[in-house]
Motif scaffolding. Sequence first.
Motif, PDB file in Angstrom:
ATOM      1  N   GLU A  77      42.599  35.141  48.091  1.00 27.40           N
ATOM      2  CA  GLU A  77      41.176  35.192  47.720  1.00 27.40           C
ATOM      3  C   GLU A  77      41.090  35.345  46.207  1.00 27.40           C
ATOM      4  O   GLU A  77      41.570  36.329  45.650  1.00 27.40           O
ATOM      5  CB  GLU A  77      40.483  36.371  48.412  1.00 27.40           C
ATOM      6  CG  GLU A  77      38.974  36.372  48.274  1.00 27.40           C
ATOM      7  CD  GLU A  77      38.327  37.504  49.069  1.00 27.40           C
ATOM      8  OE1 GLU A  77      37.152  37.804  48.754  1.00 27.40           O
ATOM      9  OE2 GLU A  77      38.974  38.082  49.961  1.00 27.40           O
ATOM     10  N   PHE A  78      40.487  34.351  45.535  1.00 24.88           N
ATOM     11  CA  PHE A  78      40.480  34.293  44.073  1.00 24.88           C
ATOM     12  C   PHE A  78      39.067  34.275  43.506  1.00 24.88           C
ATOM     13  O   PHE A  78      38.193  33.573  44.021  1.00 24.88           O
ATOM     14  CB  PHE A  78      41.202  33.034  43.581  1.00 24.88           C
ATOM     15  CG  PHE A  78      42.663  32.986  43.900  1.00 24.88           C
ATOM     16  CD1 PHE A  78      43.609  33.380  42.968  1.00 24.88           C
ATOM     17  CD2 PHE A  78      43.104  32.531  45.137  1.00 24.88           C
ATOM     18  CE1 PHE A  78      44.961  33.331  43.254  1.00 24.88           C
ATOM     19  CE2 PHE A  78      44.455  32.472  45.443  1.00 24.88           C
ATOM     20  CZ  PHE A  78      45.385  32.872  44.506  1.00 24.88           C
ATOM     21  N   SER A  79      38.864  35.030  42.422  1.00 28.62           N
ATOM     22  CA  SER A  79      37.628  34.963  41.661  1.00 28.62           C
ATOM     23  C   SER A  79      37.894  35.579  40.283  1.00 28.62           C
ATOM     24  O   SER A  79      39.039  35.622  39.849  1.00 28.62           O
ATOM     25  CB  SER A  79      36.479  35.672  42.389  1.00 28.62           C
ATOM     26  OG  SER A  79      35.243  35.325  41.804  1.00 28.62           O
ATOM     27  N   VAL A  80      36.837  36.065  39.640  1.00 31.45           N
ATOM     28  CA  VAL A  80      36.997  36.629  38.294  1.00 31.45           C
ATOM     29  C   VAL A  80      36.456  38.062  38.264  1.00 31.45           C
ATOM     30  O   VAL A  80      35.241  38.263  38.313  1.00 31.45           O
ATOM     31  CB  VAL A  80      36.250  35.796  37.229  1.00 31.45           C
ATOM     32  CG1 VAL A  80      36.624  36.285  35.833  1.00 31.45           C
ATOM     33  CG2 VAL A  80      36.539  34.316  37.377  1.00 31.45           C
ATOM     34  N   PRO A  81      37.335  39.067  38.181  1.00 30.73           N
ATOM     35  CA  PRO A  81      36.856  40.439  38.005  1.00 30.73           C
ATOM     36  C   PRO A  81      36.038  40.528  36.716  1.00 30.73           C
ATOM     37  O   PRO A  81      36.483  40.093  35.652  1.00 30.73           O
ATOM     38  CB  PRO A  81      38.153  41.243  37.887  1.00 30.73           C
ATOM     39  CG  PRO A  81      39.198  40.410  38.571  1.00 30.73           C
ATOM     40  CD  PRO A  81      38.804  38.993  38.274  1.00 30.73           C
ATOM     41  N   THR A  82      34.830  41.097  36.828  1.00 33.82           N
ATOM     42  CA  THR A  82      33.907  41.102  35.690  1.00 33.82           C
ATOM     43  C   THR A  82      33.287  42.481  35.526  1.00 33.82           C
ATOM     44  O   THR A  82      32.728  43.039  36.471  1.00 33.82           O
ATOM     45  CB  THR A  82      32.800  40.041  35.895  1.00 33.82           C
ATOM     46  OG1 THR A  82      33.413  38.758  36.078  1.00 33.82           O
ATOM     47  CG2 THR A  82      31.869  39.984  34.703  1.00 33.82           C
ATOM     48  N   SER A  83      33.371  43.025  34.326  1.00 30.17           N
ATOM     49  CA  SER A  83      32.860  44.373  34.079  1.00 30.17           C
ATOM     50  C   SER A  83      31.359  44.376  33.847  1.00 30.17           C
ATOM     51  O   SER A  83      30.783  43.411  33.336  1.00 30.17           O
ATOM     52  CB  SER A  83      33.560  44.992  32.864  1.00 30.17           C
ATOM     53  OG  SER A  83      33.062  44.433  31.659  1.00 30.17           O
ATOM     54  N   THR A  84      30.743  45.487  34.195  1.00 30.39           N
ATOM     55  CA  THR A  84      29.313  45.653  33.937  1.00 30.39           C
ATOM     56  C   THR A  84      29.037  45.617  32.436  1.00 30.39           C
ATOM     57  O   THR A  84      27.986  45.148  32.003  1.00 30.39           O
ATOM     58  CB  THR A  84      28.797  46.974  34.516  1.00 30.39           C
ATOM     59  OG1 THR A  84      29.639  48.055  34.077  1.00 30.39           O
ATOM     60  CG2 THR A  84      28.792  46.946  36.038  1.00 30.39           C
ATOM     61  N   ARG A  85      29.990  46.112  31.644  1.00 30.81           N
ATOM     62  CA  ARG A  85      29.811  46.092  30.192  1.00 30.81           C
ATOM     63  C   ARG A  85      29.708  44.662  29.671  1.00 30.81           C
ATOM     64  O   ARG A  85      28.829  44.353  28.853  1.00 30.81           O
ATOM     65  CB  ARG A  85      30.981  46.806  29.503  1.00 30.81           C
ATOM     66  CG  ARG A  85      30.886  46.771  27.985  1.00 30.81           C
ATOM     67  CD  ARG A  85      31.886  47.694  27.324  1.00 30.81           C
ATOM     68  NE  ARG A  85      33.264  47.304  27.581  1.00 30.81           N
ATOM     69  CZ  ARG A  85      34.320  47.985  27.108  1.00 30.81           C
ATOM     70  NH1 ARG A  85      34.121  49.078  26.389  1.00 30.81           N
ATOM     71  NH2 ARG A  85      35.546  47.584  27.361  1.00 30.81           N
ATOM     72  N   THR A  86      30.580  43.781  30.146  1.00 29.81           N
ATOM     73  CA  THR A  86      30.527  42.373  29.743  1.00 29.81           C
ATOM     74  C   THR A  86      29.189  41.758  30.129  1.00 29.81           C
ATOM     75  O   THR A  86      28.564  41.042  29.334  1.00 29.81           O
ATOM     76  CB  THR A  86      31.671  41.576  30.396  1.00 29.81           C
ATOM     77  OG1 THR A  86      32.923  42.048  29.898  1.00 29.81           O
ATOM     78  CG2 THR A  86      31.545  40.085  30.107  1.00 29.81           C
ATOM     79  N   ILE A  87      28.724  42.055  31.333  1.00 26.46           N
ATOM     80  CA  ILE A  87      27.468  41.479  31.818  1.00 26.46           C
ATOM     81  C   ILE A  87      26.298  41.918  30.946  1.00 26.46           C
ATOM     82  O   ILE A  87      25.462  41.099  30.552  1.00 26.46           O
ATOM     83  CB  ILE A  87      27.228  41.867  33.299  1.00 26.46           C
ATOM     84  CG1 ILE A  87      28.294  41.218  34.194  1.00 26.46           C
ATOM     85  CG2 ILE A  87      25.826  41.434  33.747  1.00 26.46           C
ATOM     86  CD1 ILE A  87      28.288  41.723  35.621  1.00 26.46           C
ATOM     87  N   VAL A  88      26.231  43.205  30.625  1.00 28.45           N
ATOM     88  CA  VAL A  88      25.133  43.717  29.799  1.00 28.45           C
ATOM     89  C   VAL A  88      25.176  43.108  28.401  1.00 28.45           C
ATOM     90  O   VAL A  88      24.150  42.641  27.879  1.00 28.45           O
ATOM     91  CB  VAL A  88      25.183  45.256  29.727  1.00 28.45           C
ATOM     92  CG1 VAL A  88      24.238  45.779  28.643  1.00 28.45           C
ATOM     93  CG2 VAL A  88      24.822  45.858  31.079  1.00 28.45           C
ATOM     94  N   GLU A  89      26.343  43.076  27.785  1.00 30.07           N
ATOM     95  CA  GLU A  89      26.459  42.555  26.419  1.00 30.07           C
ATOM     96  C   GLU A  89      26.078  41.076  26.341  1.00 30.07           C
ATOM     97  O   GLU A  89      25.320  40.669  25.444  1.00 30.07           O
ATOM     98  CB  GLU A  89      27.897  42.754  25.913  1.00 30.07           C
ATOM     99  CG  GLU A  89      28.227  44.208  25.602  1.00 30.07           C
ATOM    100  CD  GLU A  89      29.665  44.398  25.160  1.00 30.07           C
ATOM    101  OE1 GLU A  89      30.443  43.411  25.191  1.00 30.07           O
ATOM    102  OE2 GLU A  89      30.026  45.536  24.777  1.00 30.07           O
ATOM    103  N   ILE A  90      26.570  40.268  27.272  1.00 29.37           N
ATOM    104  CA  ILE A  90      26.272  38.830  27.238  1.00 29.37           C
ATOM    105  C   ILE A  90      24.822  38.570  27.616  1.00 29.37           C
ATOM    106  O   ILE A  90      24.154  37.691  27.044  1.00 29.37           O
ATOM    107  CB  ILE A  90      27.221  38.048  28.160  1.00 29.37           C
ATOM    108  CG1 ILE A  90      28.674  38.217  27.696  1.00 29.37           C
ATOM    109  CG2 ILE A  90      26.858  36.571  28.199  1.00 29.37           C
ATOM    110  CD1 ILE A  90      28.957  37.741  26.284  1.00 29.37           C
ATOM    111  N   THR A  91      24.293  39.338  28.555  1.00 30.88           N
ATOM    112  CA  THR A  91      22.882  39.202  28.936  1.00 30.88           C
ATOM    113  C   THR A  91      21.976  39.402  27.729  1.00 30.88           C
ATOM    114  O   THR A  91      21.068  38.597  27.472  1.00 30.88           O
ATOM    115  CB  THR A  91      22.501  40.214  30.030  1.00 30.88           C
ATOM    116  OG1 THR A  91      23.218  39.926  31.232  1.00 30.88           O
ATOM    117  CG2 THR A  91      21.004  40.175  30.328  1.00 30.88           C
TER     118      THR A  91
END
Length: 281
Positions: free
Chosen positions: A179-193
């Motif tokens: 099962e493959f995907s991309v682990p993504t941090s909440t910090r990355t999401i907030v900064e890019i948003t």
Amino acid sequence: MKFLVFGKNGQLGTEFSQYFEINNYTYLSLSKTECDITNFKLVEKIIKDYKPNVVINCSAYNLVDKAEEEFKEAFEVNAFAIKNLGLLCQEYKCFLIHYSTDYVFDGTKQDFYTEEDLPNPLSIYAKSKYAGEKFIKETLEHYLIFRVSWVYGKGKQNFLYKLNQWAATHSMLKIAVDEFSVPTSTRTIVEITLKALKQGLTGLYHLTNSGYASRYEWSKEYLKLKQVDKLIYPAYQSDFNLPAKRPKWSVMSNQKISKILNTDIPLWNEELKLMVREMDI
């Protein structure tokens, strides 16, 4: 600029609230008990009274397996409430930011999924999230929808929290190697948003850390960083016999948004190292 955040107690809502507090943003962050987004009249009253410029929806029904039975609840939160939120943002002239999921894809593509790929959700949860996307597109001309994957941060609704619990009570862990995907941090999401908002982006984007991993690889890397010595057995997705179907491959490309914003989004393992060291995830 005034921000209104729904889903304060979730891991993404928590990250936004902390960021806004530290950086002196004007914001109102509400938990489910303070405002259930399925309550149209209450949501309308809050938007009407607070008059936000930007509404950030971090609320979601994300119990993937339970949604197979609680399909009504999943669609109420992930689809119909989102349609109403779109209508209210249109009426009160707010800009809506919403988060969807990599699970809208069926996993059959043998390459990174891009924004141009046609979704084919396999589970009730995924279907409800995809319906929410479509409702926003039908309701609003300007919005931001971010598809995210394997989100982790402060909180209990993520795979790493569960992994910690399993490691504390089991001598051996069985983790899916297929099962493959991309682990993504909440910090990355907030900064890019917030970068996307600042630059006036609208539309739908894939927002993940860079690279990809199996759940097995992610687990090994995380426990290594936490200095937890545990035997991790490479199992298969089918071994767990879970109620909801999940894509085996839901790896999304973040190239579109990283190019537009002219920013390098960290690799998943580099970000994980920082999150463990700096935020004790």
